[in-house]
Design a protein around this motif. Structure first.
Motif, PDB file in Angstrom:
ATOM      1  N   GLU A  60    -118.498 145.197  47.318  1.00  0.00           N
ATOM      2  CA  GLU A  60    -118.306 144.428  48.564  1.00  0.00           C
ATOM      3  C   GLU A  60    -116.880 143.893  48.680  1.00  0.00           C
ATOM      4  N   LEU A  61    -116.380 143.356  47.584  1.00  0.00           N
ATOM      5  CA  LEU A  61    -115.043 142.757  47.606  1.00  0.00           C
ATOM      6  C   LEU A  61    -113.960 143.820  47.755  1.00  0.00           C
ATOM      7  N   GLN A  62    -114.128 144.965  47.116  1.00  0.00           N
ATOM      8  CA  GLN A  62    -113.165 146.057  47.282  1.00  0.00           C
ATOM      9  C   GLN A  62    -113.164 146.555  48.719  1.00  0.00           C
ATOM     10  N   ALA A  63    -114.333 146.680  49.317  1.00  0.00           N
ATOM     11  CA  ALA A  63    -114.433 147.111  50.711  1.00  0.00           C
ATOM     12  C   ALA A  63    -113.749 146.118  51.655  1.00  0.00           C
ATOM     13  N   ALA A  64    -113.708 144.847  51.259  1.00  0.00           N
ATOM     14  CA  ALA A  64    -113.055 143.806  52.071  1.00  0.00           C
ATOM     15  C   ALA A  64    -111.554 143.736  51.807  1.00  0.00           C
ATOM     16  N   GLY A  65    -111.038 144.592  50.907  1.00  0.00           N
ATOM     17  CA  GLY A  65    -109.597 144.649  50.679  1.00  0.00           C
ATOM     18  C   GLY A  65    -109.076 143.852  49.494  1.00  0.00           C
ATOM     19  N   PHE A  66    -109.961 143.305  48.686  1.00  0.00           N
ATOM     20  CA  PHE A  66    -109.527 142.562  47.505  1.00  0.00           C
ATOM     21  C   PHE A  66    -109.336 143.504  46.332  1.00  0.00           C
ATOM     22  N   HIS A  67    -108.498 143.119  45.400  1.00  0.00           N
ATOM     23  CA  HIS A  67    -108.319 143.835  44.136  1.00  0.00           C
ATOM     24  C   HIS A  67    -109.288 143.224  43.135  1.00  0.00           C
ATOM     25  N   VAL A  68    -110.129 144.065  42.497  1.00  0.00           N
ATOM     26  CA  VAL A  68    -111.185 143.599  41.609  1.00  0.00           C
ATOM     27  C   VAL A  68    -110.998 144.198  40.220  1.00  0.00           C
ATOM     28  N   VAL A  69    -110.994 143.346  39.198  1.00  0.00           N
ATOM     29  CA  VAL A  69    -110.903 143.797  37.812  1.00  0.00           C
ATOM     30  C   VAL A  69    -112.076 143.207  37.028  1.00  0.00           C
ATOM     31  N   PRO A  70    -112.984 144.075  36.541  1.00  0.00           N
ATOM     32  CA  PRO A  70    -114.068 143.571  35.683  1.00  0.00           C
ATOM     33  C   PRO A  70    -113.502 143.063  34.364  1.00  0.00           C
ATOM     34  N   ASP A  71    -114.079 142.007  33.830  1.00  0.00           N
ATOM     35  CA  ASP A  71    -113.575 141.390  32.612  1.00  0.00           C
ATOM     36  C   ASP A  71    -114.751 140.734  31.883  1.00  0.00           C
ATOM     37  N   GLN A  72    -114.484 140.342  30.658  1.00  0.00           N
ATOM     38  CA  GLN A  72    -115.468 139.588  29.886  1.00  0.00           C
ATOM     39  C   GLN A  72    -114.749 138.463  29.171  1.00  0.00           C
ATOM     40  N   GLN A  73    -115.347 137.295  29.141  1.00  0.00           N
ATOM     41  CA  GLN A  73    -114.730 136.164  28.470  1.00  0.00           C
ATOM     42  C   GLN A  73    -114.579 136.481  26.982  1.00  0.00           C
ATOM     43  N   PRO A  74    -113.608 135.860  26.317  1.00  0.00           N
ATOM     44  CA  PRO A  74    -113.348 136.142  24.902  1.00  0.00           C
ATOM     45  C   PRO A  74    -114.577 135.951  24.010  1.00  0.00           C
ATOM     46  N   ASP A  75    -114.582 136.667  22.900  1.00  0.00           N
ATOM     47  CA  ASP A  75    -115.625 136.572  21.872  1.00  0.00           C
ATOM     48  C   ASP A  75    -117.012 136.928  22.397  1.00  0.00           C
ATOM     49  N   GLY A  76    -117.076 137.951  23.249  1.00  0.00           N
ATOM     50  CA  GLY A  76    -118.374 138.413  23.750  1.00  0.00           C
ATOM     51  C   GLY A  76    -119.018 137.496  24.758  1.00  0.00           C
ATOM     52  N   GLY A  77    -118.215 136.731  25.470  1.00  0.00           N
ATOM     53  CA  GLY A  77    -118.733 135.772  26.451  1.00  0.00           C
ATOM     54  C   GLY A  77    -119.217 136.441  27.723  1.00  0.00           C
ATOM     55  N   ARG A  78    -119.328 135.660  28.750  1.00  0.00           N
ATOM     56  CA  ARG A  78    -119.855 136.107  30.033  1.00  0.00           C
ATOM     57  C   ARG A  78    -118.986 137.173  30.673  1.00  0.00           C
ATOM     58  N   ARG A  79    -119.647 138.088  31.383  1.00  0.00           N
ATOM     59  CA  ARG A  79    -118.927 139.041  32.216  1.00  0.00           C
ATOM     60  C   ARG A  79    -118.512 138.323  33.485  1.00  0.00           C
ATOM     61  N   ARG A  80    -117.414 138.810  34.069  1.00  0.00           N
ATOM     62  CA  ARG A  80    -116.925 138.219  35.310  1.00  0.00           C
ATOM     63  C   ARG A  80    -116.034 139.221  36.012  1.00  0.00           C
ATOM     64  N   LEU A  81    -115.691 138.905  37.241  1.00  0.00           N
ATOM     65  CA  LEU A  81    -114.744 139.708  38.006  1.00  0.00           C
ATOM     66  C   LEU A  81    -113.523 138.856  38.297  1.00  0.00           C
ATOM     67  N   HIS A  82    -112.333 139.416  38.072  1.00  0.00           N
ATOM     68  CA  HIS A  82    -111.086 138.766  38.484  1.00  0.00           C
ATOM     69  C   HIS A  82    -110.761 139.307  39.881  1.00  0.00           C
ATOM     70  N   ILE A  83    -110.627 138.428  40.837  1.00  0.00           N
ATOM     71  CA  ILE A  83    -110.359 138.819  42.210  1.00  0.00           C
ATOM     72  C   ILE A  83    -108.967 138.336  42.605  1.00  0.00           C
ATOM     73  N   THR A  84    -108.146 139.265  43.135  1.00  0.00           N
ATOM     74  CA  THR A  84    -106.815 138.909  43.630  1.00  0.00           C
ATOM     75  C   THR A  84    -106.603 139.611  44.969  1.00  0.00           C
ATOM     76  N   ARG A  85    -105.530 139.232  45.628  1.00  0.00           N
ATOM     77  CA  ARG A  85    -105.102 139.934  46.832  1.00  0.00           C
ATOM     78  C   ARG A  85    -103.969 140.870  46.433  1.00  0.00           C
ATOM     79  N   PRO A  86    -104.052 142.120  46.864  1.00  0.00           N
ATOM     80  CA  PRO A  86    -102.988 143.081  46.494  1.00  0.00           C
ATOM     81  C   PRO A  86    -101.653 142.741  47.140  1.00  0.00           C
TER      82      PRO A  86
END
Length: 86
Positions: A60-86
């Motif tokens: 959804e966010l990519q379709a809206a024009g955002f830059h999306v990078v999947p990530d995980q918090q250090p030491d096996g923590g929570r998954r998350r998405l880093h969202i920026t504007r290109p």
């Protein structure tokens, strides 16, 4: 260099999905955003279905024009998405 982004900009794109909510029994499944400086917003999925939820939000966010990078918090923590504007 990425441009300034606000959590409310990301919230507006994800508003068709239910946001997460804490109850006495735990998290109700849904998304949550967290501002991470001026140029990044993190998106989390609380409750069951974390991987699937984040994949839907990323599309959804990519379709809206955002830059999306999947990530995980250090030491096996929570998954998350880093969202920026290109």
């Amino acid at each position: 260099m990425p441009r300034v982004i606000r959590a409310r900009d990301v919230d507006a794109v994800l508003e068709s999905y239910p946001p997460s909510e804490w109850t006495d029994e735990g998290w109700l499944p849904g998304w949550r955003t967290a501002q991470s400086g001026r140029r990044q917003v993190n998106v989390f999925h609380d409750g069951p279905g974390e991987k699937t939820g984040l994949e839907k939000y990323a599309l959804e966010l990519q379709a809206a024009g955002f830059h999306v990078v999947p990530d995980q918090q250090p030491d096996g923590g929570r998954r998350r998405l880093h969202i920026t504007r290109p």
